[in-house]
Design an enzyme around this catalytic site. Sequence first.
Site, PDB file in Angstrom:
ATOM      1  N   HIS A 313       0.850  -1.193   0.000  1.00  0.00           N
ATOM      2  CA  HIS A 313       0.000   0.000   0.000  1.00  0.00           C
ATOM      3  C   HIS A 313       0.879   1.234   0.000  1.00  0.00           C
ATOM      4  CE1 HIS A 313      -3.176  -2.763   1.872  1.00  0.00           C
ATOM      5  NE2 HIS A 313      -3.534  -2.504   0.633  1.00  0.00           N
ATOM      6  N   ASP A 466       4.416  -1.806   4.552  1.00  0.00           N
ATOM      7  CA  ASP A 466       4.647  -3.131   5.145  1.00  0.00           C
ATOM      8  C   ASP A 466       3.503  -4.110   4.909  1.00  0.00           C
ATOM      9  OD1 ASP A 466       6.521  -1.362   6.098  1.00  0.00           O
ATOM     10  OD2 ASP A 466       6.521  -2.116   8.147  1.00  0.00           O
ATOM     11  N   HIS A 467       2.771  -3.942   3.833  1.00  0.00           N
ATOM     12  CA  HIS A 467       1.671  -4.862   3.522  1.00  0.00           C
ATOM     13  C   HIS A 467       2.017  -5.581   2.227  1.00  0.00           C
ATOM     14  CE1 HIS A 467      -0.979  -1.700   5.770  1.00  0.00           C
ATOM     15  NE2 HIS A 467      -0.244  -2.418   6.592  1.00  0.00           N
ATOM     16  N   ILE A 468       2.577  -6.781   2.359  1.00  0.00           N
ATOM     17  CA  ILE A 468       3.168  -7.448   1.199  1.00  0.00           C
ATOM     18  C   ILE A 468       2.140  -8.363   0.544  1.00  0.00           C
ATOM     19  CG2 ILE A 468       5.111  -8.821   0.415  1.00  0.00           C
ATOM     20  CD1 ILE A 468       6.211  -8.239   3.367  1.00  0.00           C
TER      21      ILE A 468
END
Lengths: 530, 439
Positions: A313, A466-468
């Site tokens: 994101h 940090d949203h993989i």
Amino acid sequence: MATQYDADVIVVGSGAIGSNAAYALASQGKSVIILEAGEWIPRWKIVENFRSSARKGNHDDPYPDAPWAPVSFSPGYIENTGSFAFLPGMLHLVGGTTWHWAAATWRLLPNDMQMKSLYGVGRDWPVTYDELEPWYVKAEYALGIAGSDTEDQSGLNPDTSYPPRSAPYPVPPEAETYYFQRLKARIEPEGYPFIHEPNARTNQPWDGRPGCSGNNNCMPVCPIGAMYSGDVHARHAQKAGAQILTDSTAFKLEKGEGGKIVAVHCRSAKGVDRRLTARYFIIASNGLETPKLLLMSDVANSSDLVGRNLMDHTGIGLQFLADEPLWPGRGQVQQGAIFRLRDGAFRSQHSAIKHALTNTVPNRAITEHLLKKNIVGPELDKQIRHMAARWVDISTVFEQLPHLENRVQPSTTRKTSNGIPMMKIHYDPDDYIKAAVPIAKQDFANFVQIMNGTVIEDNTGFQNRDHIMGTVIMGDNHRNSVVNHECRTWNHPNLFMATTGVFPSASVVNPTLTGIALALRSADIIAREV
Amino acid sequence: MKAFSSFSSVLTIGAAVGYLLYSPTGLAQSPSEQDLVKQGDYIARASDCMACHTTKEGKPFAGGLVLKTPFGKIVSSNITPSKKFGIGGWTETQFANAVRKGSSPRLGHLYPAMPYTAYAGLSDRDMHALYVYFTKAVEPVEKEPETKTALSFPYNIRFAMVGWNMLYASGRPMADNESTPDGSRRGEYLVKVLAHCGTCHTPRNKFMAEKSSDFLAGNPNIQGWVAPNITSDNISGIGGWSEEEIIAYLKNGAAHGKAQAAGPMAEAVEYSLRYLTDSDLKAVATYLKTVKPISNLGQTKANHSYNQAIAVDSAVFDYPIDRSPLAMGAGSSIDGQRLYLNACATCHQPRGEGTEDQFYPSLTSNSVVGAKDPRNLVMAILYGVDRQTNDGHVFMPGFAEQLSDEQITAIAQYVATNFGNPALKVTINDVKLLRNASR
């Protein structure tokens, strides 16, 4: 062919998603082994590591950075080759990275899962919101989610409840902070819906966890365990009979007859290897390590899509001083989101936008800001006091689309101390989110104007969130995806992926809850087959 | 919103509403019967029938709760008005005999885990209301509890209770006029009969009968917890508590600067005492102040009177650590101060004073920390505190799964030494025993 197995199911990774899947299987009487590269670390020790650290802004810092199980900020762990330094904060320990998330647990909207058919961009999910809905409920009750049953989380239709839910949230929403109340009172009337952010920071006793008392320390560690972290279900799984092997980094999946995976090979810090067999394998090693393991093992990749379509994101930020004291920093580190453009026809043209209200105690950021301007002595104290009361911090996110060239691969040049390749990432923010930046920046200008504010920073450039997602992508056939709607790999009928890496589209909401819901659904499928 | 607050509270509220409104005949109840049901419900609450006759997940009064005794496990019975499995076919006399004399038409002689020696004092008026309540207002559950009572010889012979009863079960019903809410002995009635405080707080002889001469002088082991001396003794009992403090404790399980309820006492507050009327709570407090004072051997200072934390320089709270990966991942330290600061002090504060509003209670001026016996302190650390009160859900997480026996010993000793009774000694065996006892 061997008929004796070390376990019915081996789960690689003990984070929130892997541990929930492992617990679901173990509680149904399946024998389960969980492999974890890191160690069990009790909360008190992480709290001590945090309190004694001089680097409080680095949320990986309280966690051991072992040369054989590095934290993601460890130099060299991720080598970037694209225009953007893709560097999420990821951890190696029992419980995984949810030790330092901020516990936002949104559901996707039904439309988030139909990007191609509705808006002509990105991809559709091969599973519908309605199919996933009961698993959302299970995930929400597992984590004790505090949420509002009366809001429209799309921001579109005030006074309705959306997306549809078959059960109420297990915990009511926490009280609104003064900071949230004031910003909402002034900004919402200008056309910016403020929506409560569902979250896994329970505010009343839930499953052995106490209610949140506002230590404002969700990142890097909740000192009282009110905020959910994956170690809760790692312990539940263990109690239900699962075996957790720490210091066991999986580095190879071994293929056998009939396209099945027969074993996983793991390695200790000292370089001792073990081969473990099972009927089924679940890889839950986050959206980067999971595809890396598949690529190292040359499995599940007939589509050549493993590691590709990497999404985050990717976002931007705003900091400004309001004209009135808002007293940020009381309560949890974030509360609520502003959803003017979460969904709509515009998504054929540009990314959706979420503005999240960051509520971290701002003193550290303010002090760093002032010191850079050479402000010291009594003036420094005075300005910290003034600014800390008025600081507004907005964290904005966009919806990156899947692209083949955005990818993670095993490094060919760098290895951990026990000889396992680190990783290489290529990531470029795409035109779809770049088209949304001017709109978000106009929102920033409006927020500042409404609050009669003074800008501290409104041009941050793109930031990690940090949203993989996307790296073991889900689809409706073996040519366009790595896993099917069950999160089962097309190539190996007994190999499942339990990671947000399966997401075909990113939406603008934090992915963990959806990851857990999908994993619980996969575990249910596996339980009926083993 | 509040109704969705949690699964368990939904269930509890649902269950409560369910059995209050249930009318098996479907016929409208006459006003006097409604009054009786209401009265009987109150008596059942005050007598805490639910604590033993309902399991956490089970239906109200369906039984099945396993009580561990030194002689084996006793399983509570179904006391719903099921004709086949409960008390549905019983006459009022049979019902009264079971409650007062431990004599059941179905099971024969009950074991005194059922506190019939206390209930023997139940007035005729309340017994009638209780009977009406259980037969008319409780939903029948057509099921036997799954687990069965299993005692070792000779305790498995129910007939053996005959002799025991002759010796120890001789109570008589209290007269109606003395026991009513405005009766002359209401407080005594509540303490001795309905709330059966002596069941836990009076020590027992070797035949497991309450020692009447030591009424409320404390019992060292109730499911691993100590039920303290609650006689009016100024040092050993609650003579130093004000009536207001006693009432606050009974109602919400907390008397600031004195004690907090955990374990079985938390259950007593949650299921029973918080439902008592203010005038009944006052009657209990007033009566307790008149109970014959009994001092614990050798005790010279009240448990709650340790009100000063040992002065510790703030600098000790800020210390460097070994930041090597192995050291940062090693959580096995047995340094009580480090463990306290990082596992406990976030809520109880570095100097043990708790929070200003006592939402997180002080460890100084705390009966558990000032006791000579470490058990309740260790039990609270192992298993936490969990009680629903009229003033919210009080919860402290248990640390049994996260800390070793050595670490819990170290924390308990640090807490006692710094905030409570320095003479309190905690050994690892205390922790081991309690961890195993509750398994």
